[in-house]
Design an enzyme around this catalytic site. Structure first.
Site, mmCIF file in Angstrom:
data_model
loop_
_atom_site.group_PDB
_atom_site.id
_atom_site.type_symbol
_atom_site.label_atom_id
_atom_site.label_comp_id
_atom_site.label_asym_id
_atom_site.label_seq_id
_atom_site.Cartn_x
_atom_site.Cartn_y
_atom_site.Cartn_z
ATOM 1 N N SER A 141 -20.819 -12.040 -2.025
ATOM 2 C CA SER A 141 -19.648 -11.171 -2.184
ATOM 3 C C SER A 141 -18.689 -11.297 -1.010
ATOM 4 C CB SER A 141 -20.081 -9.703 -2.277
ATOM 5 O OG SER A 141 -20.956 -9.520 -3.340
ATOM 6 N N HIS A 161 -18.242 -16.387 -7.521
ATOM 7 C CA HIS A 161 -18.539 -14.956 -7.343
ATOM 8 C C HIS A 161 -18.286 -14.215 -8.654
ATOM 9 C CE1 HIS A 161 -17.216 -10.832 -5.785
ATOM 10 N NE2 HIS A 161 -18.516 -10.892 -5.630
ATOM 11 N N ASN A 212 -12.609 -7.480 -4.415
ATOM 12 C CA ASN A 212 -13.214 -6.462 -3.544
ATOM 13 C C ASN A 212 -12.245 -5.999 -2.463
ATOM 14 O OD1 ASN A 212 -15.546 -6.294 -4.977
ATOM 15 N ND2 ASN A 212 -16.693 -7.729 -3.704
#
Ligand SMILES: NC(=O)c1ccc[n+]([C@@H]2O[C@H](COP(=O)([O-])OP(=O)(O)OC[C@H]3O[C@@H](n4cnc5c(N)ncnc54)[C@H](O)[C@@H]3O)[C@@H](O)[C@H]2O)c1
Length: 339
Positions: A141, A161, A212
């Site tokens: 991540s 990912h 993210n």
């Protein structure tokens, strides 16, 4: 029946300049935690033989159960028929240890914990024991895995990912870096598309990749507005789910600016009355709950109280709703062209 967003079929694919086809290519998925089983499911339902490798028997058993549950749910959501689900499950071989899995692998999907030492040890074992043509996709991540891999692996390692739940959400963020070649990157992207995924390639490594990082930005404002009494937790979620979320689904972030008008967007950004929330790396809203063991779905409460429902039950409910959304979005989800 097959969902429209699984219309792509793996044919004419290569990986590291070798044919990569169901029936001949083998895929080893390392780690059967949250992510490994769903990734294994995607390959297996497209006809690939999978070795799902774990270091702990209970984790392997739980991973196989979660894979079987995910297939049951696909049948329930009417995006897969029961015979196809059985055939998918039969293509997955559970294994303790990674030696047998990587020995014959053409592709190794690394989904072990986000821990530098564990990943470094896995890459060293893969460099020593996997076939010299085998490609490694890391599901990290945030880590700069390129700095963890031995030189013998660096030219065939890239980041792919996936997003949880990986068998439902189409996005895969891909990061390729020298000495891996552009052609290996292109082949990996083609393979992901053939698996019904929506890969996006990042031009360079950045910790947290794209989504993210966007989530962090949203979290920073959300925690700040809730902590300073602007809005309640529940109302913030209602607001997002009834405005940003559906509009973003159609327009993303950047095309939304086109619809607003760039001149208005510029003026809005320059508004001196709006001051951005400061960066707060441990907001009390999170810290207090963590301190008293309210960790979210896994512990029965977090920002919401789940009234004794198990994590599995809650996950099934989420996944069923996600399948409903994905069915409705169908083509738009994996072929997200601008309007
Ligand atoms: N959980 C998520 O939502 C999410 C989303 C995207 C990416 N990721 C990334 O994917 C990777 C895996 O995450 P996860 O959430 O599935 O982790 P997890 O902790 O749930 O599962 C990892 C599994 O790997 C096993 N393992 C440890 N060492 C191993 C080894 N040497 N060989 C094989 N298996 C081994 C562990 O026993 C564990 O069951 C991490 O890099 C994480 O950052 C996670």
């Amino acid at each position: 029946m097959t969902a429209p967003f699984h219309k792509f079929r793996p044919s004419g694919l290569t990986l590291n300049a070798r044919e990569f086809a169901p029936g001949s290519a083998r895929v080893a998925v390392l780690g059967a935690g949250v992510m490994g089983p769903g990734i294994a499911l995607v390959f297996a339902e497209h006809g690939f033989q999978i070795d799902l490798c774990e270091v702990r028997q209970p984790a392997l058993d739980a991973g196989m159960t979660s894979l079987a549950d995910a297939l049951d749910l696909k049948v329930q959501a009417q995006v897969c028929d029961a015979a196809a689900a059985r055939a998918t499950l039969a293509r997955v071989t559970p294994r303790i240890g990674i030696a047998d899995g990587i020995a014959h692998a053409d592709l190794i999907v690394e989904a072990v914990p986000e821990d530098r030492n564990i990943k470094r040890a896995v890459y060293t074992q893969v460099a020593d024991a996997a076939p010299s043509h085998a490609v490694v996709w890391s599901n990290t991540s945030t880590l700069d895995v390129f700095s963890l891999a031995p030189p013998a692996l660096a030219h065939r390692l890239l980041v792919a990912h996936w997003f949880a739940p990986p068998h439902i959400l189409p996005l895969v963020e891909v990061v390729c870096q020298e000495p891996a070649s552009d052609s290996l990157c292109d082949e990996s992207v083609s393979l992901l598309r053939a698996l019904g995924k929506a890969p996006v390639v990042l031009e360079k490594f950045v910790p947290g990749f794209v989504i993210n990082r966007l989530l962090r930005a949203l979290g920073r404002e959300s925690f700040d507005m809730i902590e300073s009494g602007v809005i309640s937790i529940a109302d913030l979620d209602v607001a997002v789910r009834t405005s940003l979320a559906p509009r973003m689904q159609i327009l993303g972030v950047m095309q939304r600016y086109d619809y607003t008008g760039l001149h208005l967007s510029l003026r809005n950004l320059a508004d001196p009355d709006i001051v951005d929330a400061p960066v707060n790396r441990s907001p009390a809203l999170l810290q207090d709950r963590v301190d008293r063991g309210a960790l979210g779905v896994a512990s029965g409460s977090g920002f919401y109280d789940y009234g004794g429902r198990s994590a599995l039950e809650l996950q099934r409910e989420r996944d069923l709703r996600l399948w409903q959304v994905m069915r409705a979005l169908a083509e738009h989800a994996t072929d997200p062209k601008p309007i």
